[in-house]
Every structure is written in structure tokens, then in C-alpha cells.
Design a protein around this motif. Sequence first.
Motif, PDB file in Angstrom:
ATOM      1  N   CYS A  72      12.708  -5.659   5.343  1.00 33.08           N
ATOM      2  CA  CYS A  72      13.616  -6.700   4.831  1.00 33.08           C
ATOM      3  C   CYS A  72      13.575  -6.793   3.309  1.00 33.08           C
ATOM      4  CB  CYS A  72      13.281  -8.055   5.439  1.00 33.08           C
ATOM      5  SG  CYS A  72      11.691  -8.720   4.899  1.00 33.08           S
ATOM      6  N   GLY A  73      12.467  -6.337   2.703  1.00 32.96           N
ATOM      7  CA  GLY A  73      12.414  -6.283   1.236  1.00 32.96           C
ATOM      8  C   GLY A  73      11.916  -7.550   0.557  1.00 32.96           C
ATOM      9  N   ILE A  74      11.572  -8.586   1.334  1.00 41.41           N
ATOM     10  CA  ILE A  74      11.097  -9.840   0.733  1.00 41.41           C
ATOM     11  C   ILE A  74       9.830  -9.610  -0.088  1.00 41.41           C
ATOM     12  CG2 ILE A  74      10.050 -12.094   1.272  1.00 41.41           C
ATOM     13  CD1 ILE A  74      12.025 -12.358   3.569  1.00 41.41           C
ATOM     14  N   CYS A  75       8.929  -8.769   0.413  1.00 38.37           N
ATOM     15  CA  CYS A  75       7.636  -8.547  -0.258  1.00 38.37           C
ATOM     16  C   CYS A  75       7.822  -8.069  -1.689  1.00 38.37           C
ATOM     17  CB  CYS A  75       6.786  -7.562   0.540  1.00 38.37           C
ATOM     18  SG  CYS A  75       7.618  -6.032   0.994  1.00 38.37           S
ATOM     19  N   GLN A  76       8.684  -7.085  -1.880  1.00 34.37           N
ATOM     20  CA  GLN A  76       8.835  -6.564  -3.241  1.00 34.37           C
ATOM     21  C   GLN A  76       9.601  -7.526  -4.136  1.00 34.37           C
ATOM     22  OE1 GLN A  76      11.065  -3.091  -3.915  1.00 34.37           O
ATOM     23  NE2 GLN A  76      12.877  -3.784  -2.831  1.00 34.37           N
ATOM     24  N   GLU A  77      10.441  -8.372  -3.533  1.00 35.63           N
ATOM     25  CA  GLU A  77      11.152  -9.368  -4.337  1.00 35.63           C
ATOM     26  C   GLU A  77      10.204 -10.441  -4.858  1.00 35.63           C
ATOM     27  OE1 GLU A  77      14.480 -11.111  -2.221  1.00 35.63           O
ATOM     28  OE2 GLU A  77      15.154  -9.080  -1.710  1.00 35.63           O
ATOM     29  N   VAL A  78       9.232 -10.841  -4.039  1.00 34.41           N
ATOM     30  CA  VAL A  78       8.362 -11.942  -4.463  1.00 34.41           C
ATOM     31  C   VAL A  78       7.197 -11.472  -5.328  1.00 34.41           C
ATOM     32  CG1 VAL A  78       8.948 -13.397  -2.487  1.00 34.41           C
ATOM     33  CG2 VAL A  78       6.951 -11.880  -2.355  1.00 34.41           C
ATOM     34  N   CYS A  79       6.959 -10.174  -5.411  1.00 32.84           N
ATOM     35  CA  CYS A  79       5.829  -9.694  -6.211  1.00 32.84           C
ATOM     36  C   CYS A  79       6.202  -9.660  -7.690  1.00 32.84           C
ATOM     37  CB  CYS A  79       5.374  -8.305  -5.767  1.00 32.84           C
ATOM     38  SG  CYS A  79       3.915  -7.780  -6.699  1.00 32.84           S
ATOM     39  N   ASN A  80       5.487 -10.470  -8.477  1.00 33.23           N
ATOM     40  CA  ASN A  80       5.752 -10.525  -9.922  1.00 33.23           C
ATOM     41  C   ASN A  80       5.165  -9.344 -10.667  1.00 33.23           C
ATOM     42  OD1 ASN A  80       7.331 -12.675 -10.557  1.00 33.23           O
ATOM     43  ND2 ASN A  80       5.638 -14.143 -10.629  1.00 33.23           N
ATOM     44  N   CYS A 101      -2.214 -12.845  -5.069  1.00 31.84           N
ATOM     45  CA  CYS A 101      -1.542 -14.157  -4.981  1.00 31.84           C
ATOM     46  C   CYS A 101      -1.117 -14.466  -3.550  1.00 31.84           C
ATOM     47  CB  CYS A 101      -0.331 -14.207  -5.921  1.00 31.84           C
ATOM     48  SG  CYS A 101       1.100 -13.270  -5.326  1.00 31.84           S
ATOM     49  N   TYR A 102      -1.170 -13.481  -2.684  1.00 34.51           N
ATOM     50  CA  TYR A 102      -0.847 -13.627  -1.257  1.00 34.51           C
ATOM     51  C   TYR A 102       0.640 -13.851  -0.981  1.00 34.51           C
ATOM     52  CZ  TYR A 102      -5.887 -14.326  -0.724  1.00 34.51           C
ATOM     53  OH  TYR A 102      -7.251 -14.190  -0.768  1.00 34.51           O
ATOM     54  N   ALA A 103       1.486 -13.837  -1.998  1.00 32.57           N
ATOM     55  CA  ALA A 103       2.912 -14.146  -1.772  1.00 32.57           C
ATOM     56  C   ALA A 103       3.511 -13.207  -0.726  1.00 32.57           C
ATOM     57  CB  ALA A 103       3.685 -14.062  -3.086  1.00 32.57           C
ATOM     58  N   PRO A 109       7.960 -12.176   7.053  1.00 30.34           N
ATOM     59  CA  PRO A 109       8.307 -12.879   8.293  1.00 30.34           C
ATOM     60  C   PRO A 109       7.643 -12.283   9.538  1.00 30.34           C
ATOM     61  CG  PRO A 109      10.209 -11.676   7.430  1.00 30.34           C
ATOM     62  CD  PRO A 109       9.119 -11.512   6.434  1.00 30.34           C
ATOM     63  N   VAL A 110       7.185 -11.030   9.448  1.00 31.71           N
ATOM     64  CA  VAL A 110       6.606 -10.406  10.646  1.00 31.71           C
ATOM     65  C   VAL A 110       5.130 -10.033  10.469  1.00 31.71           C
ATOM     66  CG1 VAL A 110       8.805  -9.568  11.554  1.00 31.71           C
ATOM     67  CG2 VAL A 110       7.522  -8.160   9.922  1.00 31.71           C
ATOM     68  N   ASP A 111       4.508 -10.593   9.426  1.00 35.80           N
ATOM     69  CA  ASP A 111       3.077 -10.385   9.203  1.00 35.80           C
ATOM     70  C   ASP A 111       2.713  -8.900   9.066  1.00 35.80           C
ATOM     71  OD1 ASP A 111       0.548 -11.306   8.781  1.00 35.80           O
ATOM     72  OD2 ASP A 111      -0.005 -11.391  10.907  1.00 35.80           O
ATOM     73  N   ALA A 112       3.551  -8.182   8.314  1.00 32.20           N
ATOM     74  CA  ALA A 112       3.311  -6.746   8.179  1.00 32.20           C
ATOM     75  C   ALA A 112       2.499  -6.392   6.935  1.00 32.20           C
ATOM     76  CB  ALA A 112       4.647  -5.999   8.150  1.00 32.20           C
ATOM     77  N   LEU A 113       2.074  -7.417   6.175  1.00 30.51           N
ATOM     78  CA  LEU A 113       1.262  -7.160   4.989  1.00 30.51           C
ATOM     79  C   LEU A 113       0.016  -8.063   4.993  1.00 30.51           C
ATOM     80  CD1 LEU A 113       4.077  -6.799   2.328  1.00 30.51           C
ATOM     81  CD2 LEU A 113       2.327  -5.081   2.751  1.00 30.51           C
ATOM     82  N   PRO A 114      -0.837  -7.922   6.000  1.00 32.05           N
ATOM     83  CA  PRO A 114      -2.041  -8.760   6.021  1.00 32.05           C
ATOM     84  C   PRO A 114      -2.964  -8.418   4.854  1.00 32.05           C
ATOM     85  CG  PRO A 114      -2.169  -7.040   7.690  1.00 32.05           C
ATOM     86  CD  PRO A 114      -0.788  -6.968   7.121  1.00 32.05           C
ATOM     87  N   ALA A 115      -3.641  -9.454   4.319  1.00 30.29           N
ATOM     88  CA  ALA A 115      -4.550  -9.234   3.188  1.00 30.29           C
ATOM     89  C   ALA A 115      -5.877  -8.672   3.690  1.00 30.29           C
ATOM     90  CB  ALA A 115      -4.762 -10.537   2.443  1.00 30.29           C
TER      91      ALA A 115
END
Lengths: 287, 116
Positions: A72-80, A101-103, A109-115
Motif C-alpha cells: 500500500c506504500g504507507i510505510c515509505q510515506e510516513v518515514c521521514n 520512531c515506529y511510524a 494496516p497489516v502488521d507487515a513491518l514488526p519492529a
Amino acid sequence: MKIAIASGKGGTGKTTLSVNLASYLSETFNVTLIDLDVEEPNAGLFLNGKKILSEEKFKMIPEWVKDKCTLCGICQEVCNFHAVIQLGTMILVFPELCHSCYACSELCPVDALPAKQKKIGDLTHYKINKLNFIESKLTIGEEQAVPLIKQTVEYVDSHFKDQIKIYDSPPGTSCPVIESVKGADFVILVTEPTPFGLNDLKLAVETVRELNKKFGAVINRFGAGNNEVIDYCKKENIPVLAKIPDKKEIAELYSKGHLLYKEIPEVLNELEKIKTFIFNEVKGGVK
Amino acid sequence: MKIVFTAKGKEWNSPVDPRFGRTEYFFIYDDEKNEVSIANNADSSKEAHGAGPKTAQKLFDLNADVLITGNGPGENAATVLNQTGLKIYVGAGDMTIKDAYDAFKNDKLPLFKAKK
């Protein structure tokens, strides 16, 4: 009471002052010395301590789970920091750029980037007579000093309450220095009476003024160079807490890793002046 | 074939920008159609961190075959570009785009090899 020992310029004598002041004060008070120059900690060279404990420090970075990802691309949009990049059907994570920052982890939305944990360094606690000494060392290849400095300060705050804390800070005026200095009650800026010393002192003064810190200068190798640093401090109303003389004897003791104040009365005298000034300046700091 | 130059200007006689991540422009030449187009990358100068991967991502979206630049991408950007199959030529940092193109055509530019 927290005292940060900083400088704009490297090699002015931050560590020399830190180890001597901390050792001297520990003869009377409960003192913790913390080496926050985590990229190249060297205070330990002057302190023959007994190791009490050592622990690994980590930061959290996201790890891509391909099977869950919907691109969906949200991860790269929110990464500063552009630490997460989407390339076609792939997500790339750059751990060195990640600021934990955990953003991306939280907003996926699908928990595909767990820390996940990534080791950034080691914290070691030593004891030298009554003095507590904490040294943190960044893992080789790790680019960010700030997370380790932050965790070290937190560790010290929770383990050594009601102590005089002396932070041996990194040189310069960038993020690691801010992180080291921002919690301090008083900042000592160590400088030397040379054009380089003056130039970098001015930068350091701007930085601590921006942070609204009480501060003063200590001039190391006093007698070498010129009078410009003294003149500048006078003009800017910066208290000069001490002048450590430029002496071959001092350089010799330093090169052997000895503490100076035990062998050179003038240094002891200057440490006494620093102590008196700071104790007056930071009220109620000593218990 | 689509050839992209890191560039300080928008003309054939503009200098190549030796930097990858913070290049001002991409000068894009399609030698089959003989068409030139420009992509602006000036916003990378505002990035405190991660300019390399960000610029590499833009380049990925351009779907180029060849990149001609000066110093070569840094490690992070190279990681991105490695995924693209793009051929990267370096050493054109002090040439104009025209000279860099000629040098490339005559096999005078070294191929960039990522460390990993």
C-alpha cells in the motif's frame, strides 16, 4: 546534580578534565562519571576500574514480512528518513537510517513491518574506589550515536539517583552533543587559547545558549596561543572557571594515563575553583 | 536505450553532477527516440538523511537502462539500485553531459561495482 563537560573542538581536554574532576569529587561525594563519547570512549584509559556489569543495548528497527504486505506504500510515506523504500513489489529497510520512531510498524494496516531488536552497543559499569564509571561503546558499523547516548543517560538516571553525575560528552555541536548536554544542570565548555579553540568555542556557546543552559569555560593549556579566548569570554560575560596551565609535566602524566590533580597542585587548585563555582551556581544540587 | 545523467543543468553542455543522492537534475536521454527529458531532484538538498535511497527510488521509477554519474552512489543507494538491473557508469564528474555521453559511447567510463 548533572555536569556535562563539552567542547566545540575535539582534543581540548574534555576527558582529562572529566576524569580528574570526577575522581577528585569522588573523594568527598558520591559521583558517577559517564563517558558519552560512545563513538570513541577513552575516559577508561585513565581509570583502572573493576568491572561490575556489562549489558548489550539495542534499538528497534522494522523487518519486512513479505507474505503479509499489500504494497500500500504507507510505510515509505510516513518515514521521514527514507529508511523504508518501496521498489515495485519490494520493501527495502535501511537499518542505519532508521530512527526507531515506529511510524511504519504502527501504521502498517497489516502488521507487515514488526519492529525487531538490533544491537547498537555495550554499556559497562566499572567501580574505581568510590567512583562509579559508566562507559558506553557503539558497535562498529553503527552510524547513530544518539540512541545509545539516550539509553546510557536513562540507565544512569534510574540506577544512580542522588549522585553527582559528570557527562564526558562527544566533541562538536551536533545531535550526539545535544543529547549529552540537554539534561545537564551545568555545562563546562573546555577550550584552548588558540584560533581553532576560539572558533569552536563560539559554536559551542551558541549551542548551549540555545539550550538555555548555565555554563562556563575552562581554558586548558593556558599560556600557549593568544589572549583571544579570554577577551571573548570577557566580552560575552562567560565565566572562566579555571585555567589549566600549559606544562610539559602535565602532558607527560597524561601520556602515561595518570590523574593530574594527585601530582600537580596547580591542577588540584583549579579543580577546587570549578567545584566552588558550580556548587554555588547549581543550588540544592548536592545531597 | 534510456540513459540517465546526474546533472547540474538541463542542457547537453551542462556539467555532470558528481553527486548521486543530491544531484540537482536527472538529464534523461532516450537514444532510440532521440528525446531528452529532465527530472528535477532539487528537493533532495532539503533531506538531512536518506537522500541516496530516495533519489535511487526516483531513478527506479524512471525505468532507465544506464546511469552516468561522477562519484557513484553510496552504500544505501547502491542497495536500491542493485535491485534494478541498471548499469551504472562513474568517473564523469568533471565532464559536460555531452562529453560524458561520448565517453560512454567509446567505452571510456568505468562500470560501478557495489561493495556488497
